[in-house]
Design an enzyme around this catalytic site. Sequence first.
Site, short mmCIF file in Angstrom:
data_model
loop_
_atom_site.label_atom_id
_atom_site.label_comp_id
_atom_site.label_asym_id
_atom_site.label_seq_id
_atom_site.Cartn_x
_atom_site.Cartn_y
_atom_site.Cartn_z
N TYR A 22 -10.88 9.67 44.54
CA TYR A 22 -9.75 10.27 45.27
C TYR A 22 -9.91 11.80 45.42
N THR A 155 -7.05 17.96 32.25
CA THR A 155 -5.72 17.50 32.64
C THR A 155 -4.64 18.29 31.91
N SER A 190 -2.51 9.47 25.38
CA SER A 190 -3.14 8.18 25.73
C SER A 190 -4.61 8.34 25.37
N TYR A 192 -6.98 7.93 27.30
CA TYR A 192 -7.57 8.70 28.41
C TYR A 192 -7.34 10.19 28.23
N HIS A 193 -6.07 10.60 28.05
CA HIS A 193 -5.80 12.03 27.94
C HIS A 193 -6.56 12.63 26.73
N LYS A 196 -10.09 13.74 27.42
CA LYS A 196 -10.19 15.07 28.03
C LYS A 196 -10.15 16.17 26.98
N VAL A 222 -1.79 14.62 40.99
CA VAL A 222 -2.10 14.91 42.39
C VAL A 222 -1.33 13.94 43.30
N ASN A 251 2.96 9.33 44.52
CA ASN A 251 2.31 8.42 45.48
C ASN A 251 2.92 7.01 45.36
N THR A 264 10.42 3.05 40.43
CA THR A 264 10.27 2.67 39.03
C THR A 264 10.26 3.90 38.12
N VAL A 338 4.50 5.60 25.37
CA VAL A 338 5.15 6.32 24.28
C VAL A 338 5.06 7.80 24.64
P1 NAD Z 1 -11.04 8.38 40.77
O1 NAD Z 1 -11.05 7.27 39.78
O2 NAD Z 1 -10.51 8.14 42.13
O3 NAD Z 1 -12.52 8.97 40.90
C1 NAD Z 1 -13.41 9.10 39.83
C2 NAD Z 1 -14.82 8.78 40.35
O4 NAD Z 1 -15.76 8.96 39.27
C3 NAD Z 1 -14.95 7.36 40.83
O5 NAD Z 1 -15.50 7.33 42.13
C4 NAD Z 1 -15.86 6.70 39.80
O6 NAD Z 1 -16.66 5.68 40.36
C5 NAD Z 1 -16.67 7.88 39.29
N1 NAD Z 1 -17.18 7.72 37.91
C6 NAD Z 1 -16.48 7.38 36.80
N2 NAD Z 1 -17.30 7.30 35.75
C7 NAD Z 1 -18.55 7.60 36.19
C8 NAD Z 1 -19.82 7.67 35.56
N3 NAD Z 1 -19.99 7.40 34.26
N4 NAD Z 1 -20.90 8.02 36.33
C9 NAD Z 1 -20.76 8.28 37.64
N5 NAD Z 1 -19.57 8.23 38.28
C10 NAD Z 1 -18.47 7.88 37.56
O7 NAD Z 1 -10.26 9.59 40.05
P2 NAD Z 1 -9.56 10.88 40.72
O8 NAD Z 1 -8.13 10.60 40.86
O9 NAD Z 1 -10.34 11.33 41.88
O10 NAD Z 1 -9.75 11.91 39.53
C11 NAD Z 1 -10.92 12.72 39.46
C12 NAD Z 1 -10.89 13.59 38.22
O11 NAD Z 1 -9.73 14.44 38.27
C13 NAD Z 1 -10.79 12.81 36.92
O12 NAD Z 1 -11.59 13.43 35.94
C14 NAD Z 1 -9.34 12.90 36.55
O13 NAD Z 1 -9.17 12.83 35.16
C15 NAD Z 1 -8.96 14.26 37.09
N6 NAD Z 1 -7.52 14.33 37.44
C16 NAD Z 1 -6.98 13.49 38.38
C17 NAD Z 1 -5.63 13.57 38.69
C18 NAD Z 1 -4.95 12.67 39.70
O14 NAD Z 1 -3.71 12.74 39.82
N7 NAD Z 1 -5.66 11.84 40.43
C19 NAD Z 1 -4.84 14.53 38.05
C20 NAD Z 1 -5.43 15.37 37.09
C21 NAD Z 1 -6.77 15.27 36.80
N1 USQ Z 2 6.03 7.48 35.69
C1 USQ Z 2 7.22 6.86 36.01
N2 USQ Z 2 7.18 5.85 36.92
C2 USQ Z 2 6.04 5.44 37.53
C3 USQ Z 2 4.83 6.10 37.22
C4 USQ Z 2 4.86 7.11 36.29
O1 USQ Z 2 8.28 7.20 35.48
O2 USQ Z 2 6.09 4.51 38.34
C5 USQ Z 2 6.02 8.60 34.73
C6 USQ Z 2 5.10 8.39 33.54
O3 USQ Z 2 5.73 7.71 32.50
C7 USQ Z 2 4.73 9.83 33.19
C8 USQ Z 2 4.77 10.56 34.52
O4 USQ Z 2 5.52 9.73 35.40
O5 USQ Z 2 5.70 10.39 32.36
C9 USQ Z 2 3.40 10.81 35.13
O6 USQ Z 2 2.70 9.57 35.17
P1 USQ Z 2 1.50 9.33 36.21
O7 USQ Z 2 1.07 7.92 36.10
O8 USQ Z 2 1.87 9.85 37.52
O9 USQ Z 2 0.40 10.34 35.63
P2 USQ Z 2 -0.50 10.29 34.34
O10 USQ Z 2 -0.53 8.99 33.67
O11 USQ Z 2 -0.13 11.46 33.48
O12 USQ Z 2 -1.95 10.51 34.91
C10 USQ Z 2 -2.22 11.15 36.16
C11 USQ Z 2 -3.68 10.86 36.51
C12 USQ Z 2 -4.57 11.48 35.44
C13 USQ Z 2 -4.24 12.94 35.28
C14 USQ Z 2 -2.77 13.17 35.00
C15 USQ Z 2 -2.37 14.64 35.06
O13 USQ Z 2 -3.90 9.46 36.60
O14 USQ Z 2 -5.93 11.31 35.82
O15 USQ Z 2 -5.00 13.47 34.23
O16 USQ Z 2 -2.00 12.54 36.06
S1 USQ Z 2 -1.16 15.05 33.85
O17 USQ Z 2 -0.05 14.12 33.97
O18 USQ Z 2 -0.74 16.39 34.12
O19 USQ Z 2 -1.79 14.91 32.56
#
Ligand code: NAD
Ligand code: USQ
Length: 404
Positions: A22, A155, A190, A192-193, A196, A222, A251, A264, A338
């Site tokens: 994305y 993040t 989480s 995941y977090h 990072k 985003v 989104n 939700t 949580v």
């Molecule tokens: P995404 O899942 O759409 O894209 C990640 C891409 O990385 C995918 O195309 C996947 O195939 C590739 N990938 C994953 N592991 C890999 C590996 N081992 N080798 C090669 N490619 C690999 O995610 P996104 O939403 O575009 O997010 C991109 C980055 O930005 C992530 O690190 C995410 O943590 C960070 N981020 C995203 C958001 C958000 O809201 N989308 C917010 C904050 C931070």
């Molecule tokens: N939430 C709701 N309803 C929903 C979806 C989410 O109330 O339908 C709440 C969640 O509980 C959370 C907040 O909205 O408190 C944000 O959740 P999210 O799913 O939009 O975002 P998050 O899980 O934090 O993860 C996303 C991306 C991740 C990035 C992170 C930035 O997937 O890759 O790292 O946003 S941040 O939140 O600033 O850490």
Amino acid sequence: FPQETGEAGSPKKVMVIGGDGYCGWATALHLSNRNYEVAIVDNLVRRLFDHQLGLDSLTPISSIHNRIRCWKSLTGKDIQLHIGDICDFEFLAETFKSFEPDAVVHFGEQRSAPYSMIDRSRAVFTQQNNVIGTLNVLFAIKEYRDECHLVKLGTMGEYGTPNIDIEEGYITITHNGRTDTLPYPKQASSFYHLSKVHDSHNIAFTCKAWGIRATDLNQGVVYGLRTDETAMHDELCNRFDYDGVFGTALNRFCVQAAVGHPLTVYGKGGQTRGYLDIRDTVQCVELAIANPAQRGEFRVFNQFTEQFSVNELAALVTKAGEKLGIEVKTVSVPNPRVEAEEHYYNAKHTKLIELGLKPHLLSDALLDSLLNFAIKYKDRVDPKQIMPSVSWRKIGVKPKTVAV
Ligand code: NAD
Ligand code: USQ
């Protein structure tokens, strides 16, 4: 923006790891359009997660090969493609040696908090993929390209929700009469977090120990679909996740409104986070590349433009729906996570603005257009994917085939 040149005045070479995702796809096109020489590195694992969990992007997306061909035919610009896993060091080393990047933008991680909380194997995969992938990138820079600037996507969630202001990476503390500037405390919530947080520590250490230059972009959530480049052709269209695993708050709410599903809100809805438009993601990354960190510097930017609580987002989408004649309802869903549902939140985000970021703030017009996109593609929505299906409390060792 300063001159986009690398060694000997040639265009700066940027490796975009995760360039099929994305944020990565939008960034790769933006940088290519701005005359950087771009190579995408991606193992397409994100497309595999969709297949495995039975999910799909709201928008139809072309294969990475067709995306790149389409870009070439529209603009004449080449984007190199290296398909492979950055956890495979031999593969990564070959891409470094052949492309010789001046900067690496690293988006290539498993980025969903719910995905990392499905079961033990997904938790382990997330940390292994993310932490080892980043370690390999650090070793590749040290070994083959020691001047290369690492721009790493972190993040805002690394900081959690402390009851004091969140600074950009570091905080100055006076303790027992002595003062030091220290990494800001991390309280991720989480697996995941947490991955990072582990990455940030590894990067900070290698900046000190080996003189790596790095920028950690602590990005907020985003939203949005189109950027100038992805809007140029249907085949360049970006992905847009709305499901309970990969979809993010705003989104998801737009898609829910479009299909008449109640918004939700998890728990009390006071969860406040930083948000930004995907057009600002690409701008911020370009700014970081154009103004590289110094050798040995571990620079941290908080990359978001506005803060909202979940309840505020729901209210904004409800209002935007009314304008389009859609009645939008909200439901409080028992929180599958949580996390604090009512808390103080005030995070600094001035460093990217100082470098020249011109934010696209969340306006009525943008919300209208996002809602209109969601309406355009609403026949592609699978309502079964909307409700959250992953519980932070119920995660266990039993493998789950589907998230439900
Ligand atoms: P995404 O899942 O759409 O894209 C990640 C891409 O990385 C995918 O195309 C996947 O195939 C590739 N990938 C994953 N592991 C890999 C590996 N081992 N080798 C090669 N490619 C690999 O995610 P996104 O939403 O575009 O997010 C991109 C980055 O930005 C992530 O690190 C995410 O943590 C960070 N981020 C995203 C958001 C958000 O809201 N989308 C917010 C904050 C931070
Ligand atoms: N939430 C709701 N309803 C929903 C979806 C989410 O109330 O339908 C709440 C969640 O509980 C959370 C907040 O909205 O408190 C944000 O959740 P999210 O799913 O939009 O975002 P998050 O899980 O934090 O993860 C996303 C991306 C991740 C990035 C992170 C930035 O997937 O890759 O790292 O946003 S941040 O939140 O600033 O850490």
